[in-house]
Enzyme design. Structure first.
Site, short mmCIF file in Angstrom:
data_model
loop_
_atom_site.label_atom_id
_atom_site.label_comp_id
_atom_site.label_asym_id
_atom_site.label_seq_id
_atom_site.Cartn_x
_atom_site.Cartn_y
_atom_site.Cartn_z
N ARG A 2 -37.89 50.10 -10.91
CA ARG A 2 -39.17 49.47 -10.63
C ARG A 2 -39.22 49.13 -9.14
NH1 ARG A 2 -39.67 44.08 -10.72
NH2 ARG A 2 -38.16 43.73 -12.39
N HIS A 27 -42.20 42.83 -11.18
CA HIS A 27 -42.37 42.98 -12.64
C HIS A 27 -43.86 42.94 -12.98
CE1 HIS A 27 -41.74 42.57 -16.92
NE2 HIS A 27 -42.43 41.44 -16.91
N TYR A 45 -34.39 38.01 -6.45
CA TYR A 45 -33.26 38.41 -7.29
C TYR A 45 -32.70 39.80 -6.99
CZ TYR A 45 -37.17 40.55 -9.91
OH TYR A 45 -38.30 41.25 -10.27
#
Length: 376
Positions: free
Chosen positions: A273, A277, A286
């Site tokens: 990705r 998200h 993160y």
């Protein structure tokens, strides 16, 4: 029909694939390297013509442009939220183009590329994220079910639908799309148990984009996801999810296997990705920036363009034409979104049941009375 083996061996030759911040690059099925070189695989061959190759490239470019425009619209306050597919275009286009006319796809909330291949208008998807409806397309007509936000629920829907296909003696299959994080959900495991027990004609297509929101794959599973299928009693295969040709070949084989009565298959499309998200997420909290740079070397759109260019199958005129078409699509999406009328408040009562009931009619009347109270 070629059997789907339980494990594949093919190494992604991308420079830097063994960098410490990336998981070790796994064995996977690959037909087109990140450098745009065509390779063969002993279990999966793909006879694809020049016109189909160019059409696949067009799909990839237009779906990415749709995604970019929708992300911009959300940032400008025109959409409530958006789930980007950037980086996962090949997984979705390859799987979508493998589907037959009678097959049914069960998406999550990110399968815009599959929706595109099934003829769903981008504005029908946009209207969902704008809050105008719960999905403006006909699943029966398109062979593409409505988006599912409940994580993993679509796997149960797909398995149930596949069992119905089985009982109708129809030559068709269902495919359930899910993310790596969804494999931890009970619904997914229950669906695979039922699918295996009844040899249901269903394919579980997992887009392993390396993160369940912010949790990396190495913290989600002790074993590669595709190997879990063996525990349920059906084959699993890992494919380069950034290789549209490999995804097309593997998904075609799995769907054919399902249609001929050999039961389910689990496909793990190993991808990434590139964005957040959803637009409410901040991936910089993160994951490392250099990880993203490494994965850019595996860009699914760039590798098809490189292959078309180097092989002489497409030239500058073709690429310019696709780019112009993407501009037109972006303009249509923006104009259609901004001009999209707000739905009437009573529309929420119109499609609760196939036929109106007294209870729903009473609720509708009460709603109208409530609304009229503000006008006095």
């Amino acid at each position: 029909m070629t059997a789907v083996p339980e494990a594949q061996e093919m190494v992604d030759p991308v420079p830097g694939a063994h960098a410490p911040h990336l998981p070790a690059q796994p064995e996977l099925v690959q037909l087109l390297t990140p450098e745009g070189e065509r390779v063969e695989h002993p279990e999966y061959s793909l006879d694809v013509g020049d016109d189909e190759l160019r059409a696949l490239y067009r799909d990839l470019v237009l779906v990415r442009r749709w995604d970019v425009e929708a992300t911009a619209l959300q940032r400008q306050g025109e959409l409530g939220i958006w789930a980007s597919l950037q980086g996962q275009e090949a997984a979705q286009i390859g799987a979508g183009r493998a589907l037959g006319e009678g097959d049914m796809a069960f998406p999550t909330y990110r399968e815009h590329g599959v929706a595109w291949t099934r003829g769903v208008d981008p504005l029908d998807v946009i209207s969902l994220f704008r809050g105008n409806d719960l999905g403006g397309w006909d699943p029966v007509q398109t062979g593409f079910n409505l988006y599912t936000v409940v994580i993993g629920a679509q796997c149960l829907h797909a398995t149930g639908y596949a069992m119905g296909i089985q009982r109708d003696d129809a030559e068709a299959a269902a495919i359930a799309f899910l993310g790596d994080g969804a494999t931890s959900q009970g619904e997914v495991n229950e669906a695979m148990i039922w699918a295996a027990t009844f040899d249901a004609p269903v394919v579980f297509f997992c887009q392993n984009n390396q993160y369940a929101i912010s949790v990396p794959i190495e913290r989600q599973s002790k074993v590669p996801l595709f190997r879990r299928a063996a525990g349920f009693g059906f084959p699993g295969v890992r494919v380069d999810g950034n290789d549209v040709l490999a995804v097309l070949a593997v998904t075609r084989a799995a769907l054919a296997r399902a249609r001929e009565g050999s039961g389910p298959t689990f496909i793990e499309a190993f991808t990434y990705r590139m964005g957040a998200h959803t637009t409410s997420d901040d991936p910089t909290r993160y994951r490392l920036a250099d990880e993203l740079e490494e994965w850019k070397l595996r860009d699914p759109v760039a590798r098809v363009k490189a292959y078309l260019s180097r092989s002489g199958k497409a030239g500058s005129e073709f690429f310019a034409g696709v780019e112009a078409e993407s501009d037109e699509l972006a303009a249509r999406i923006r104009k259609g979104t901004l001009e999209m009328p707000d739905p009437a408040g009573t529309e929420m009562f119109d499609h609760v049941y196939a036929e109106q009931t007294e209870e729903i009619a009473a609720q509708r009347a009460a709603f109208l009375a409530y609304q009229e109270g503000f006008q006095q």
